[in-house]
Scaffold this motif. Structure first.
Motif, PDB file in Angstrom:
ATOM      1  N   VAL B 173      -4.164  -4.975  -1.986  1.00 21.21           N
ATOM      2  CA  VAL B 173      -3.353  -3.764  -1.793  1.00 21.21           C
ATOM      3  C   VAL B 173      -1.862  -4.121  -1.763  1.00 21.21           C
ATOM      4  O   VAL B 173      -1.028  -3.425  -2.359  1.00 21.21           O
ATOM      5  CB  VAL B 173      -3.760  -3.038  -0.496  1.00 21.21           C
ATOM      6  CG1 VAL B 173      -2.869  -1.835  -0.247  1.00 21.21           C
ATOM      7  CG2 VAL B 173      -5.220  -2.618  -0.566  1.00 21.21           C
ATOM      8  N   LEU B 174      -1.548  -5.243  -1.127  1.00 16.91           N
ATOM      9  CA  LEU B 174      -0.155  -5.681  -1.028  1.00 16.91           C
ATOM     10  C   LEU B 174       0.427  -5.939  -2.414  1.00 16.91           C
ATOM     11  O   LEU B 174       1.533  -5.479  -2.737  1.00 16.91           O
ATOM     12  CB  LEU B 174      -0.081  -6.954  -0.171  1.00 16.91           C
ATOM     13  CG  LEU B 174       1.294  -7.595  -0.038  1.00 16.91           C
ATOM     14  CD1 LEU B 174       2.228  -6.669   0.731  1.00 16.91           C
ATOM     15  CD2 LEU B 174       1.205  -8.946   0.664  1.00 16.91           C
ATOM     16  N   GLU B 175      -0.323  -6.682  -3.235  1.00 14.94           N
ATOM     17  CA  GLU B 175       0.190  -7.032  -4.564  1.00 14.94           C
ATOM     18  C   GLU B 175       0.218  -5.809  -5.482  1.00 14.94           C
ATOM     19  O   GLU B 175       1.016  -5.754  -6.417  1.00 14.94           O
ATOM     20  CB  GLU B 175      -0.629  -8.186  -5.156  1.00 14.94           C
ATOM     21  CG  GLU B 175      -0.236  -9.509  -4.486  1.00 14.94           C
ATOM     22  CD  GLU B 175      -1.257 -10.635  -4.682  1.00 14.94           C
ATOM     23  OE1 GLU B 175      -1.979 -10.611  -5.684  1.00 14.94           O
ATOM     24  OE2 GLU B 175      -1.309 -11.531  -3.807  1.00 14.94           O
ATOM     25  N   ALA B 176      -0.609  -4.843  -5.217  1.00 10.97           N
ATOM     26  CA  ALA B 176      -0.593  -3.606  -6.021  1.00 10.97           C
ATOM     27  C   ALA B 176       0.648  -2.767  -5.691  1.00 10.97           C
ATOM     28  O   ALA B 176       1.186  -2.088  -6.553  1.00 10.97           O
ATOM     29  CB  ALA B 176      -1.856  -2.801  -5.752  1.00 10.97           C
ATOM     30  N   GLY B 177       1.091  -2.825  -4.435  1.00 10.07           N
ATOM     31  CA  GLY B 177       2.288  -2.082  -4.021  1.00 10.07           C
ATOM     32  C   GLY B 177       2.158  -0.601  -4.305  1.00 10.07           C
ATOM     33  O   GLY B 177       1.150   0.030  -3.976  1.00 10.07           O
ATOM     34  N   ALA B 178       3.200  -0.051  -4.955  1.00  9.07           N
ATOM     35  CA  ALA B 178       3.240   1.390  -5.216  1.00  9.07           C
ATOM     36  C   ALA B 178       2.390   1.784  -6.423  1.00  9.07           C
ATOM     37  O   ALA B 178       2.117   2.959  -6.633  1.00  9.07           O
ATOM     38  CB  ALA B 178       4.685   1.819  -5.453  1.00  9.07           C
ATOM     39  N   ARG B 179       1.977   0.792  -7.232  1.00 12.16           N
ATOM     40  CA  ARG B 179       1.406   1.098  -8.550  1.00 12.16           C
ATOM     41  C   ARG B 179       0.118   1.918  -8.544  1.00 12.16           C
ATOM     42  O   ARG B 179      -0.073   2.743  -9.436  1.00 12.16           O
ATOM     43  CB  ARG B 179       1.217  -0.191  -9.357  1.00 12.16           C
ATOM     44  CG  ARG B 179       2.537  -0.705  -9.908  1.00 12.16           C
ATOM     45  CD  ARG B 179       2.388  -2.062 -10.552  1.00 12.16           C
ATOM     46  NE  ARG B 179       2.176  -3.104  -9.551  1.00 12.16           N
ATOM     47  CZ  ARG B 179       2.018  -4.385  -9.832  1.00 12.16           C
ATOM     48  NH1 ARG B 179       2.030  -4.788 -11.086  1.00 12.16           N
ATOM     49  NH2 ARG B 179       1.847  -5.269  -8.869  1.00 12.16           N
ATOM     50  N   PRO B 180      -0.818   1.707  -7.589  1.00 15.06           N
ATOM     51  CA  PRO B 180      -2.063   2.490  -7.668  1.00 15.06           C
ATOM     52  C   PRO B 180      -1.960   3.889  -7.056  1.00 15.06           C
ATOM     53  O   PRO B 180      -2.979   4.538  -6.840  1.00 15.06           O
ATOM     54  CB  PRO B 180      -3.050   1.623  -6.892  1.00 15.06           C
ATOM     55  CG  PRO B 180      -2.230   0.888  -5.907  1.00 15.06           C
ATOM     56  CD  PRO B 180      -0.879   0.684  -6.536  1.00 15.06           C
TER      57      PRO B 180
END
Lengths: 176, 275
Positions: B173-180
Protein backbone atom coordinates in the motif's frame (compact mmCIF):
# COMPACT_ATOMS: atom_id res chain seq x y z
CA UNK A 1 -11.73 30.03 -3.24
CA UNK A 2 -13.84 29.92 -6.42
CA UNK A 3 -11.54 30.05 -9.43
CA UNK A 4 -12.66 30.99 -12.94
CA UNK A 5 -10.69 30.47 -16.17
CA UNK A 6 -8.62 32.07 -17.61
CA UNK A 7 -6.52 32.06 -14.46
CA UNK A 8 -4.10 34.80 -13.47
CA UNK A 9 -1.92 35.70 -10.52
CA UNK A 10 -4.66 34.65 -8.04
CA UNK A 11 -3.24 31.11 -8.32
CA UNK A 12 -0.01 32.34 -6.68
CA UNK A 13 -1.94 32.91 -3.42
CA UNK A 14 -3.09 29.27 -3.24
CA UNK A 15 -1.49 26.96 -0.70
CA UNK A 16 -1.19 23.15 -0.97
CA UNK A 17 -4.20 21.71 0.88
CA UNK A 18 -6.58 24.56 -0.03
CA UNK A 19 -9.98 23.39 -1.26
CA UNK A 20 -11.20 25.34 -4.29
CA UNK A 21 -13.79 25.14 -7.02
CA UNK A 22 -13.04 25.76 -10.69
CA UNK A 23 -15.42 27.11 -13.32
CA UNK A 24 -14.88 27.91 -16.99
CA UNK A 25 -13.28 26.08 -19.88
CA UNK A 26 -10.57 23.44 -19.38
CA UNK A 27 -8.83 21.26 -21.98
CA UNK A 28 -8.41 17.50 -21.55
CA UNK A 29 -5.07 15.96 -22.47
CA UNK A 30 -3.44 12.59 -21.88
CA UNK A 31 -0.11 11.18 -23.10
CA UNK A 32 -0.87 11.22 -26.84
CA UNK A 33 -2.33 14.72 -26.78
CA UNK A 34 0.77 16.09 -25.02
CA UNK A 35 3.06 14.53 -27.64
CA UNK A 36 0.87 15.90 -30.42
CA UNK A 37 0.77 19.42 -28.93
CA UNK A 38 4.58 19.44 -28.61
CA UNK A 39 4.83 18.61 -32.29
CA UNK A 40 1.96 20.59 -33.82
CA UNK A 41 1.36 23.35 -31.31
CA UNK A 42 -1.23 24.01 -28.62
CA UNK A 43 -4.71 24.21 -30.21
CA UNK A 44 -6.06 26.73 -27.64
CA UNK A 45 -4.88 30.00 -26.10
CA UNK A 46 -2.52 28.69 -23.39
CA UNK A 47 -2.31 31.95 -21.42
CA UNK A 48 -4.18 31.36 -18.15
CA UNK A 49 -5.48 28.03 -19.45
CA UNK A 50 -6.13 24.85 -17.46
CA UNK A 51 -5.23 21.33 -18.67
CA UNK A 52 -7.18 18.35 -17.30
CA UNK A 53 -5.55 14.90 -17.30
CA UNK A 54 -8.63 12.98 -18.40
CA UNK A 55 -9.80 10.54 -21.05
CA UNK A 56 -13.54 11.13 -21.04
CA UNK A 57 -16.41 9.04 -22.34
CA UNK A 58 -18.30 11.33 -24.75
CA UNK A 59 -21.64 10.46 -26.36
CA UNK A 60 -22.65 12.88 -29.10
CA UNK A 61 -22.39 16.33 -27.50
CA UNK A 62 -22.61 15.01 -23.95
CA UNK A 63 -19.90 14.26 -21.36
CA UNK A 64 -20.91 10.84 -19.96
CA UNK A 65 -17.97 10.12 -17.66
CA UNK A 66 -14.89 12.23 -17.07
CA UNK A 67 -12.88 11.35 -14.00
CA UNK A 68 -9.17 12.16 -13.74
CA UNK A 69 -6.37 9.90 -14.97
CA UNK A 70 -2.97 9.41 -13.31
CA UNK A 71 -1.02 12.64 -13.72
CA UNK A 72 2.42 11.09 -13.10
CA UNK A 73 2.42 9.80 -16.68
CA UNK A 74 2.66 13.44 -17.77
CA UNK A 75 5.62 14.27 -15.47
CA UNK A 76 8.01 14.62 -18.43
CA UNK A 77 5.44 16.12 -20.79
CA UNK A 78 4.13 19.21 -19.00
CA UNK A 79 6.95 21.79 -19.07
CA UNK A 80 6.08 23.21 -22.51
CA UNK A 81 2.50 23.90 -21.39
CA UNK A 82 3.61 25.86 -18.32
CA UNK A 83 6.23 27.70 -20.43
CA UNK A 84 3.39 28.73 -22.76
CA UNK A 85 1.32 30.22 -19.93
CA UNK A 86 -0.85 27.36 -18.67
CA UNK A 87 -1.66 28.14 -15.03
CA UNK A 88 -3.09 24.91 -13.70
CA UNK A 89 -2.99 21.15 -14.29
CA UNK A 90 -5.80 18.94 -12.97
CA UNK A 91 -5.47 15.21 -12.36
CA UNK A 92 -5.09 12.52 -9.77
CA UNK A 93 -2.17 11.14 -7.79
CA UNK A 94 0.10 14.18 -7.96
CA UNK A 95 3.22 14.97 -10.01
CA UNK A 96 6.97 14.80 -9.39
CA UNK A 97 9.69 17.22 -8.28
CA UNK A 98 10.34 18.38 -11.86
CA UNK A 99 6.77 19.59 -12.28
CA UNK A 100 6.76 21.03 -8.76
CA UNK A 101 9.73 23.19 -9.81
CA UNK A 102 8.12 24.09 -13.16
CA UNK A 103 5.02 25.30 -11.28
CA UNK A 104 7.08 27.54 -8.98
CA UNK A 105 5.99 31.15 -9.31
CA UNK A 106 3.65 30.27 -12.19
CA UNK A 107 0.85 27.85 -11.43
CA UNK A 108 -0.69 25.03 -9.42
CA UNK A 109 -1.57 21.35 -9.63
CA UNK A 110 -5.18 20.67 -8.66
CA UNK A 111 -6.25 17.20 -7.52
CA UNK A 112 -9.65 15.86 -8.44
CA UNK A 113 -11.02 12.79 -6.67
CA UNK A 114 -10.13 9.61 -8.57
CA UNK A 115 -13.05 7.54 -9.82
CA UNK A 116 -15.57 10.36 -9.56
CA UNK A 117 -16.59 10.22 -13.21
CA UNK A 118 -20.31 10.74 -12.61
CA UNK A 119 -19.73 13.72 -10.32
CA UNK A 120 -17.40 15.26 -12.88
CA UNK A 121 -19.81 14.73 -15.76
CA UNK A 122 -22.66 16.33 -13.80
CA UNK A 123 -20.64 19.57 -13.65
CA UNK A 124 -19.43 19.61 -17.25
CA UNK A 125 -20.65 20.79 -20.64
CA UNK A 126 -18.89 19.93 -23.87
CA UNK A 127 -17.69 22.94 -25.90
CA UNK A 128 -15.49 21.48 -28.61
CA UNK A 129 -12.66 19.17 -29.62
CA UNK A 130 -9.17 19.33 -31.13
CA UNK A 131 -7.22 16.37 -32.55
CA UNK A 132 -10.37 14.15 -32.69
CA UNK A 133 -8.33 11.70 -34.81
CA UNK A 134 -6.48 10.67 -31.62
CA UNK A 135 -9.65 8.90 -30.47
CA UNK A 136 -12.11 9.59 -27.68
CA UNK A 137 -9.77 9.02 -24.74
CA UNK A 138 -6.75 10.88 -26.18
CA UNK A 139 -8.35 13.84 -28.03
CA UNK A 140 -8.22 17.37 -26.59
CA UNK A 141 -11.79 18.15 -25.47
CA UNK A 142 -12.80 21.66 -24.48
CA UNK A 143 -15.11 21.28 -21.50
CA UNK A 144 -16.90 23.98 -19.50
CA UNK A 145 -16.85 23.31 -15.76
CA UNK A 146 -19.41 24.47 -13.23
CA UNK A 147 -17.71 24.70 -9.83
CA UNK A 148 -15.73 21.44 -9.92
CA UNK A 149 -14.48 20.73 -6.34
CA UNK A 150 -10.68 20.42 -6.27
CA UNK A 151 -7.76 20.42 -3.83
CA UNK A 152 -4.49 22.28 -4.37
CA UNK A 153 -2.05 19.35 -4.52
CA UNK A 154 1.05 21.37 -5.50
CA UNK A 155 1.24 25.13 -5.02
CA UNK A 156 3.39 27.72 -6.76
CA UNK A 157 5.81 27.87 -3.82
CA UNK A 158 7.12 24.31 -4.10
CA UNK A 159 4.79 22.73 -1.55
CA UNK A 160 3.65 19.28 -2.67
CA UNK A 161 0.89 17.74 -0.54
CA UNK A 162 1.41 14.25 -2.01
CA UNK A 163 5.15 14.03 -1.34
CA UNK A 164 4.62 15.34 2.20
CA UNK A 165 1.98 12.69 2.93
CA UNK A 166 4.12 9.98 1.28
CA UNK A 167 7.19 10.96 3.34
CA UNK A 168 5.19 10.76 6.58
CA UNK A 169 3.84 7.37 5.48
CA UNK A 170 7.40 6.09 4.82
CA UNK A 171 8.35 7.24 8.27
CA UNK A 172 5.30 5.56 9.85
CA UNK A 173 6.07 2.30 7.99
CA UNK A 174 9.61 2.36 9.38
CA UNK A 175 8.33 2.56 12.94
CA UNK A 176 7.91 -0.74 14.77
CA UNK B 1 -25.89 -25.94 -23.95
CA UNK B 2 -29.61 -25.32 -24.29
CA UNK B 3 -29.90 -22.09 -26.35
CA UNK B 4 -32.50 -20.55 -24.04
CA UNK B 5 -30.29 -21.24 -21.01
CA UNK B 6 -27.26 -19.69 -22.68
CA UNK B 7 -29.39 -16.66 -23.53
CA UNK B 8 -30.47 -16.35 -19.89
CA UNK B 9 -26.83 -16.63 -18.74
CA UNK B 10 -25.81 -13.89 -21.18
CA UNK B 11 -28.70 -11.71 -19.92
CA UNK B 12 -27.71 -12.28 -16.30
CA UNK B 13 -24.08 -11.43 -17.08
CA UNK B 14 -25.06 -8.19 -18.83
CA UNK B 15 -27.42 -7.23 -15.98
CA UNK B 16 -24.73 -7.95 -13.39
CA UNK B 17 -22.22 -5.69 -15.18
CA UNK B 18 -24.78 -2.92 -15.56
CA UNK B 19 -25.50 -3.01 -11.85
CA UNK B 20 -21.87 -3.45 -10.75
CA UNK B 21 -20.52 -0.41 -12.60
CA UNK B 22 -23.36 1.93 -11.60
CA UNK B 23 -24.23 0.85 -8.04
CA UNK B 24 -21.80 -0.01 -5.24
CA UNK B 25 -22.68 -2.81 -2.81
CA UNK B 26 -24.34 -1.33 0.34
CA UNK B 27 -21.54 -2.53 2.65
CA UNK B 28 -18.94 -0.62 0.58
CA UNK B 29 -20.98 2.59 0.56
CA UNK B 30 -21.57 2.20 4.32
CA UNK B 31 -17.81 1.80 4.89
CA UNK B 32 -17.16 5.03 2.97
CA UNK B 33 -19.83 6.87 4.98
CA UNK B 34 -18.27 5.55 8.20
CA UNK B 35 -14.84 6.75 7.02
CA UNK B 36 -16.29 10.24 6.48
CA UNK B 37 -17.83 10.24 9.98
CA UNK B 38 -14.49 9.33 11.52
CA UNK B 39 -12.41 11.78 9.45
CA UNK B 40 -11.21 15.11 10.88
CA UNK B 41 -8.83 16.21 8.08
CA UNK B 42 -10.72 18.73 5.89
CA UNK B 43 -9.03 17.65 2.65
CA UNK B 44 -9.78 13.97 3.34
CA UNK B 45 -13.37 14.86 4.24
CA UNK B 46 -13.73 16.69 0.92
CA UNK B 47 -12.46 13.66 -1.01
CA UNK B 48 -14.88 11.31 0.79
CA UNK B 49 -17.77 13.75 0.24
CA UNK B 50 -16.96 13.79 -3.49
CA UNK B 51 -16.89 9.98 -3.57
CA UNK B 52 -20.25 9.67 -1.77
CA UNK B 53 -21.85 12.31 -4.01
CA UNK B 54 -20.44 10.49 -7.05
CA UNK B 55 -21.97 7.20 -5.87
CA UNK B 56 -25.36 8.87 -5.44
CA UNK B 57 -25.20 10.54 -8.88
CA UNK B 58 -24.18 7.29 -10.62
CA UNK B 59 -27.00 5.38 -8.95
CA UNK B 60 -29.58 8.03 -9.90
CA UNK B 61 -28.41 8.50 -13.49
CA UNK B 62 -27.56 4.87 -14.27
CA UNK B 63 -24.14 6.00 -15.52
CA UNK B 64 -20.83 4.36 -14.57
CA UNK B 65 -19.28 5.43 -11.25
CA UNK B 66 -15.85 5.56 -12.89
CA UNK B 67 -14.81 5.81 -16.52
CA UNK B 68 -12.52 2.81 -15.98
CA UNK B 69 -15.20 0.13 -16.10
CA UNK B 70 -12.45 -2.47 -15.76
CA UNK B 71 -11.73 -5.84 -17.28
CA UNK B 72 -14.40 -8.52 -16.85
CA UNK B 73 -13.76 -11.08 -14.09
CA UNK B 74 -16.70 -13.47 -13.65
CA UNK B 75 -17.48 -16.16 -11.06
CA UNK B 76 -20.16 -18.72 -11.94
CA UNK B 77 -21.74 -21.40 -9.78
CA UNK B 78 -23.53 -24.30 -11.45
CA UNK B 79 -26.23 -26.43 -9.76
CA UNK B 80 -26.04 -30.25 -10.09
CA UNK B 81 -28.57 -30.21 -12.95
CA UNK B 82 -26.38 -28.05 -15.24
CA UNK B 83 -23.25 -29.71 -16.67
CA UNK B 84 -20.15 -27.60 -17.33
CA UNK B 85 -19.95 -27.07 -21.09
CA UNK B 86 -17.96 -24.84 -23.42
CA UNK B 87 -21.19 -22.98 -24.18
CA UNK B 88 -21.13 -21.46 -20.71
CA UNK B 89 -17.98 -19.47 -21.54
CA UNK B 90 -19.49 -18.30 -24.82
CA UNK B 91 -22.67 -17.20 -23.03
CA UNK B 92 -20.73 -15.16 -20.45
CA UNK B 93 -18.63 -13.53 -23.19
CA UNK B 94 -21.83 -12.69 -25.04
CA UNK B 95 -23.14 -10.99 -21.88
CA UNK B 96 -19.94 -8.95 -21.64
CA UNK B 97 -20.28 -7.78 -25.24
CA UNK B 98 -23.89 -6.81 -24.64
CA UNK B 99 -23.05 -4.85 -21.50
CA UNK B 100 -20.23 -3.06 -23.35
CA UNK B 101 -22.75 -1.62 -25.81
CA UNK B 102 -25.74 -1.20 -23.50
CA UNK B 103 -24.31 0.39 -20.31
CA UNK B 104 -21.90 1.44 -21.99
CA UNK B 105 -18.62 0.02 -20.67
CA UNK B 106 -15.33 1.49 -21.87
CA UNK B 107 -13.66 -1.01 -24.23
CA UNK B 108 -10.55 -1.82 -22.18
CA UNK B 109 -9.48 -5.26 -23.37
CA UNK B 110 -6.45 -5.37 -25.70
CA UNK B 111 -4.00 -7.98 -27.00
CA UNK B 112 -1.14 -8.00 -24.43
CA UNK B 113 1.62 -7.51 -27.03
CA UNK B 114 0.13 -5.79 -30.08
CA UNK B 115 -2.16 -3.73 -27.78
CA UNK B 116 -4.91 -4.07 -30.38
CA UNK B 117 -8.26 -3.30 -28.73
CA UNK B 118 -11.02 -5.81 -29.51
CA UNK B 119 -13.58 -3.07 -28.92
CA UNK B 120 -15.98 -5.36 -27.03
CA UNK B 121 -14.13 -6.20 -23.80
CA UNK B 122 -13.47 -9.79 -24.84
CA UNK B 123 -10.30 -11.48 -26.10
CA UNK B 124 -8.15 -14.55 -25.58
CA UNK B 125 -8.87 -15.72 -22.00
CA UNK B 126 -11.11 -12.68 -21.42
CA UNK B 127 -13.56 -12.53 -19.73
CA UNK B 128 -11.79 -14.48 -16.98
CA UNK B 129 -14.43 -17.05 -15.95
CA UNK B 130 -14.14 -19.11 -12.77
CA UNK B 131 -16.67 -21.94 -12.31
CA UNK B 132 -17.50 -24.04 -9.29
CA UNK B 133 -20.43 -26.15 -8.11
CA UNK B 134 -23.24 -24.51 -6.15
CA UNK B 135 -26.92 -24.79 -5.22
CA UNK B 136 -28.10 -22.30 -7.84
CA UNK B 137 -26.85 -20.96 -11.15
CA UNK B 138 -25.32 -17.62 -10.23
CA UNK B 139 -23.21 -15.12 -12.15
CA UNK B 140 -21.04 -12.80 -10.06
CA UNK B 141 -19.07 -10.09 -11.86
CA UNK B 142 -16.09 -8.13 -10.60
CA UNK B 143 -15.12 -5.38 -13.09
CA UNK B 144 -11.45 -4.73 -12.22
CA UNK B 145 -9.98 -1.31 -12.96
CA UNK B 146 -6.29 -1.01 -13.86
CA UNK B 147 -5.15 1.70 -11.44
CA UNK B 148 -5.48 -0.55 -8.40
CA UNK B 149 -4.86 -3.89 -10.16
CA UNK B 150 -1.44 -2.61 -11.31
CA UNK B 151 -0.40 -2.08 -7.68
CA UNK B 152 -1.13 -5.72 -6.70
CA UNK B 153 1.63 -8.25 -5.96
CA UNK B 154 2.53 -11.83 -5.07
CA UNK B 155 5.48 -12.52 -2.77
CA UNK B 156 6.93 -15.95 -2.10
CA UNK B 157 7.95 -15.70 1.55
CA UNK B 158 10.04 -18.26 3.39
CA UNK B 159 8.13 -20.56 5.76
CA UNK B 160 9.99 -18.86 8.62
CA UNK B 161 8.63 -15.44 7.62
CA UNK B 162 5.01 -15.68 8.81
CA UNK B 163 5.62 -12.57 10.92
CA UNK B 164 6.52 -10.62 7.75
CA UNK B 165 3.00 -10.93 6.27
CA UNK B 166 1.80 -7.59 7.73
CA UNK B 167 4.93 -5.90 6.34
CA UNK B 168 4.20 -7.27 2.84
CA UNK B 169 0.66 -5.86 3.00
CA UNK B 170 1.73 -2.47 4.38
CA UNK B 171 4.63 -2.02 1.92
CA UNK B 172 2.32 -2.87 -0.98
CA UNK B 173 0.00 0.00 0.00
CA UNK B 174 2.88 2.35 0.84
CA UNK B 175 4.60 1.86 -2.52
CA UNK B 176 1.28 2.23 -4.35
CA UNK B 177 0.74 5.64 -2.70
CA UNK B 178 -2.00 7.66 -4.36
CA UNK B 179 -2.08 5.55 -7.54
CA UNK B 180 -4.74 2.91 -6.66
CA UNK B 181 -7.31 5.60 -5.67
CA UNK B 182 -7.45 4.99 -1.89
CA UNK B 183 -9.27 4.36 0.37
CA UNK B 184 -8.62 0.85 -0.88
CA UNK B 185 -10.01 -2.58 -0.10
CA UNK B 186 -7.28 -5.23 0.12
CA UNK B 187 -7.82 -8.87 -0.77
CA UNK B 188 -5.04 -10.96 0.74
CA UNK B 189 -4.38 -14.58 -0.25
CA UNK B 190 -2.12 -16.57 2.05
CA UNK B 191 -0.79 -20.02 1.18
CA UNK B 192 -1.63 -22.31 -1.72
CA UNK B 193 0.70 -21.83 -4.66
CA UNK B 194 1.95 -18.79 -6.61
CA UNK B 195 -1.25 -18.66 -8.67
CA UNK B 196 -3.70 -19.88 -6.02
CA UNK B 197 -2.62 -17.14 -3.59
CA UNK B 198 -3.46 -14.52 -6.24
CA UNK B 199 -6.81 -16.16 -7.03
CA UNK B 200 -7.70 -16.23 -3.33
CA UNK B 201 -6.73 -12.57 -2.96
CA UNK B 202 -9.09 -11.61 -5.77
CA UNK B 203 -11.95 -13.76 -4.44
CA UNK B 204 -11.51 -12.14 -1.02
CA UNK B 205 -12.64 -8.86 -2.63
CA UNK B 206 -16.10 -10.38 -3.09
CA UNK B 207 -16.60 -10.83 0.63
CA UNK B 208 -18.69 -8.35 2.66
CA UNK B 209 -16.40 -5.70 4.12
CA UNK B 210 -18.57 -4.77 7.11
CA UNK B 211 -16.94 -7.45 9.27
CA UNK B 212 -13.29 -8.35 9.77
CA UNK B 213 -11.70 -11.04 11.97
CA UNK B 214 -8.97 -9.96 14.45
CA UNK B 215 -6.14 -10.72 11.97
CA UNK B 216 -7.84 -8.72 9.20
CA UNK B 217 -8.49 -5.87 11.63
CA UNK B 218 -4.83 -5.79 12.69
CA UNK B 219 -3.71 -5.62 9.02
CA UNK B 220 -6.23 -2.87 8.31
CA UNK B 221 -5.07 -0.85 11.30
CA UNK B 222 -1.41 -1.25 10.26
CA UNK B 223 -2.24 0.08 6.78
CA UNK B 224 -4.23 3.00 8.19
CA UNK B 225 -1.31 4.04 10.40
CA UNK B 226 0.40 5.10 7.13
CA UNK B 227 -1.95 8.10 6.98
CA UNK B 228 -2.00 8.19 3.17
CA UNK B 229 -5.73 8.82 3.32
CA UNK B 230 -8.26 9.24 0.51
CA UNK B 231 -6.43 9.79 -2.82
CA UNK B 232 -3.09 9.91 -1.02
CA UNK B 233 -3.82 13.45 0.18
CA UNK B 234 -3.54 12.43 3.86
CA UNK B 235 -6.18 11.20 6.30
CA UNK B 236 -7.30 8.50 8.68
CA UNK B 237 -8.67 5.97 6.19
CA UNK B 238 -6.24 4.49 3.67
CA UNK B 239 -7.94 1.07 3.67
CA UNK B 240 -11.67 0.53 4.18
CA UNK B 241 -11.10 -3.16 4.89
CA UNK B 242 -8.70 -6.05 4.52
CA UNK B 243 -10.13 -9.47 3.71
CA UNK B 244 -7.97 -12.59 3.98
CA UNK B 245 -8.40 -16.02 2.42
CA UNK B 246 -6.10 -18.95 3.09
CA UNK B 247 -5.16 -22.28 1.55
CA UNK B 248 -2.83 -25.04 2.70
CA UNK B 249 0.61 -24.84 1.11
CA UNK B 250 3.92 -26.68 0.62
CA UNK B 251 5.94 -27.07 3.81
CA UNK B 252 8.77 -25.17 2.09
CA UNK B 253 6.77 -22.15 0.88
CA UNK B 254 4.57 -19.28 2.01
CA UNK B 255 2.95 -17.44 -0.90
CA UNK B 256 1.32 -14.11 -0.02
CA UNK B 257 -0.76 -12.19 -2.57
CA UNK B 258 -2.22 -8.72 -2.17
CA UNK B 259 -4.92 -7.70 -4.63
CA UNK B 260 -5.46 -3.97 -4.38
CA UNK B 261 -8.93 -2.60 -5.08
CA UNK B 262 -9.85 1.09 -5.32
CA UNK B 263 -12.71 2.50 -3.22
CA UNK B 264 -15.10 1.47 -6.02
CA UNK B 265 -15.18 -2.15 -4.84
CA UNK B 266 -17.61 -3.11 -7.58
CA UNK B 267 -19.27 -6.49 -7.78
CA UNK B 268 -22.78 -7.81 -8.39
CA UNK B 269 -24.50 -11.19 -8.54
CA UNK B 270 -27.44 -12.26 -10.69
CA UNK B 271 -29.22 -15.60 -10.53
CA UNK B 272 -30.45 -17.65 -13.46
CA UNK B 273 -33.53 -19.87 -13.16
CA UNK B 274 -32.81 -23.37 -14.40
CA UNK B 275 -35.92 -25.07 -15.81
Amino acid sequence: MDLVTPLGDEVLDLVAGDRVTLSGVVYTARDEAHLRMMQDGIPFDPVGAVVYHCGPVIAGDRVVAAGPTTSARMNRLSGFLLDAGVRALIGKGGMDATVTEQLRGRGVYLAFTGGCAALAAARMRLEGVSFPELGMAEAVWAIRLDRLPLVVGIDSHGRNLFTGVQARAEEAAGRP
Amino acid sequence: MDPSLSLRIADATARAFARAVTTLPPDVEAALAKALDAETDPVARGELENILENIELARRSGLPLCQDTGVPVVYVTLPPSVPLEQGLYAAVADGVRRATTAVPLRPNVVDPLTRHNSGDNTGEGMPAVHVRPGDRLSVTVLPKGAGAENMSRVEMLLPSEVARIPEVVVRCVLEAGARPCPPVVLGVGIGGTFDLAAALAKEALLEPIDAMDPFETSLCEAVNRLGLGPMGLGGATTALAVKVRRAACHTASLPVAVNVQCWANRHATEYVEVA
